[in-house]
Design a protein around this motif. Structure first.
Motif, short mmCIF file in Angstrom:
data_model
loop_
_atom_site.label_atom_id
_atom_site.label_comp_id
_atom_site.label_asym_id
_atom_site.label_seq_id
_atom_site.Cartn_x
_atom_site.Cartn_y
_atom_site.Cartn_z
N VAL A 79 0.84 -1.20 0.00
CA VAL A 79 0.00 0.00 0.00
C VAL A 79 0.87 1.25 0.00
CG1 VAL A 79 -1.66 1.35 1.34
CG2 VAL A 79 -1.97 -1.12 1.10
N ASP A 113 -11.39 -9.17 -7.06
CA ASP A 113 -10.55 -8.42 -6.12
C ASP A 113 -9.45 -9.31 -5.56
OD1 ASP A 113 -12.05 -5.86 -6.04
OD2 ASP A 113 -13.64 -7.14 -5.27
N THR A 161 -4.09 -10.01 -5.09
CA THR A 161 -5.10 -9.06 -4.63
C THR A 161 -4.93 -7.72 -5.32
OG1 THR A 161 -3.66 -8.38 -2.79
CG2 THR A 161 -5.27 -10.12 -2.34
N ARG A 163 -5.88 -3.42 -5.49
CA ARG A 163 -5.58 -2.34 -4.56
C ARG A 163 -6.50 -2.34 -3.33
NH1 ARG A 163 -2.61 2.18 -6.17
NH2 ARG A 163 -1.72 2.07 -8.27
N ALA A 164 -7.81 -2.42 -3.56
CA ALA A 164 -8.75 -2.34 -2.45
C ALA A 164 -8.59 -3.52 -1.49
CB ALA A 164 -10.18 -2.26 -2.97
N ALA A 167 -5.36 -3.13 0.49
CA ALA A 167 -5.53 -2.13 1.56
C ALA A 167 -6.33 -2.70 2.72
CB ALA A 167 -6.21 -0.88 1.01
N TYR A 168 -7.33 -3.51 2.42
CA TYR A 168 -8.13 -4.16 3.47
C TYR A 168 -7.26 -5.11 4.29
CZ TYR A 168 -11.75 -7.00 5.68
OH TYR A 168 -12.52 -7.68 6.59
N PHE A 191 -15.99 -8.28 -1.13
CA PHE A 191 -15.02 -8.36 -2.22
C PHE A 191 -15.32 -9.56 -3.12
CE2 PHE A 191 -12.67 -5.98 1.03
CZ PHE A 191 -12.19 -4.92 0.27
N HIS A 237 -20.01 -3.98 2.59
CA HIS A 237 -19.23 -3.81 1.37
C HIS A 237 -18.18 -2.72 1.56
CE1 HIS A 237 -21.66 -6.39 -1.32
NE2 HIS A 237 -22.59 -6.11 -0.43
N TYR A 238 -16.91 -3.18 1.57
CA TYR A 238 -15.80 -2.21 1.63
C TYR A 238 -15.35 -1.79 0.24
CZ TYR A 238 -15.02 -3.00 6.62
OH TYR A 238 -15.16 -3.05 7.97
N ARG A 239 -15.58 -2.65 -0.74
CA ARG A 239 -15.03 -2.39 -2.06
C ARG A 239 -15.70 -1.17 -2.69
NH1 ARG A 239 -16.27 -4.00 -7.21
NH2 ARG A 239 -18.01 -5.27 -6.46
N SER A 240 -14.88 -0.24 -3.16
CA SER A 240 -15.39 0.97 -3.80
C SER A 240 -15.49 0.79 -5.30
CB SER A 240 -14.46 2.15 -3.50
OG SER A 240 -13.15 1.90 -3.95
#
Length: 240
Positions: A79, A113, A161, A163-164, A167-168, A191, A237-240
């Protein structure tokens, strides 16, 4: 496959003097376009000396963090250095870099992801012992019951993995034998997790961290951890 994406391969290493040089050299030979970082988790053998002698890129942890903590350090590094895709690959020679882009491509294409390298899609190459296969199937069934996601090779440490997801994992990662728990956490967090077929090799040397004696303990511990994780993690949902 040629790509302009920044790809980092994390190689956790604990007492892998019999394998680490061959592992890194094969990666550099087959995938010269990627960066790598060996994470030496306070090895007590000659692993650290070999990494230094060969001029490899490595992180020498000041205290032993275990596989989960060591790999999480790698995700934090990924990251901080703005990598597009981060790959986890064991240092014992089981994961073949010839299949690295097979798990990276679905992530680069935006299809997943996290893409896990799976032995059990085509059933080629080393399939591990019968009892371990039984255990893996059991954990696969548990994860399916707990989140509705069917994954076959839930203990595979060969995975890519985006980026998202990276980072998680830099913020949230299980400490012990983390693959099944992190698979469940990723699915519950919304994800997109999938698998790609790979061929794995038998450990090339050294001793596995999961002995026959520890296998029963491992199964009990991971099973309880998965249940506790499902009870404590809301499906969001964390994924943007």
């Amino acid at each position: 496959m040629q790509t302009k994406a920044k790809i980092l391969v994390l190689i956790p290493c604990y007492n892998e003097e019999a394998n680490i040089v061959k592992t890194v050299e094969r990666l550099r030979e087959l995938c010269p376009q990627v960066d790598y970082l060996v994470i030496n988790d306070c090895s007590t053998d000659r692993s650290a000396a070999l990494l230094k002698e060969h001029g490899y890129e490595y992180l020498d942890l000041p205290v032993n963090l275990g596989i989960g903590g060591g790999v999480q350090c790698g995700y934090v590094y990924a990251v901080a250095n703005d990598y597009d895709v981060t790959v986890q690959m064991d240092g014992d020679g089981q994961h073949d870099p010839a299949y690295l882009m097979d798990i990276v491509t679905p992530v680069l294409n935006g299809e997943l992801d996290m893409c896990i390298g799976s032995r059990f899609i085509r059933h080629e190459g080393f399939q591990t012992s019968f009892m371990r296969r039984v255990g893996i199937r059991f954990l696969s069934g548990m994860i399916f019951l707990l989140c509705g996601q069917r994954l076959l090779d839930v203990t595979s440490g060969f995975r890519a993995t985006g980026r998202a997801m990276t980072a998680y994992f830099a913020r949230n990662y299980a400490a012990d034998y983390p693959e099944p728990e992190s698979n469940l956490a990723a699915c519950l967090a919304g994800f997109r997790v999938g698998e790609a077929p790979v061929i794995m090799q038998e450990r090339q040397g050294g001793v596995s961290s999961i002995s026959s004696f520890k296998s029963a303990y491992y199964m009990i511990k991971v099973s309880l951890s998965l249940i506790i994780d499902r009870l404590s993690i809301k499906k969001i949902h964390y994924r943007s």
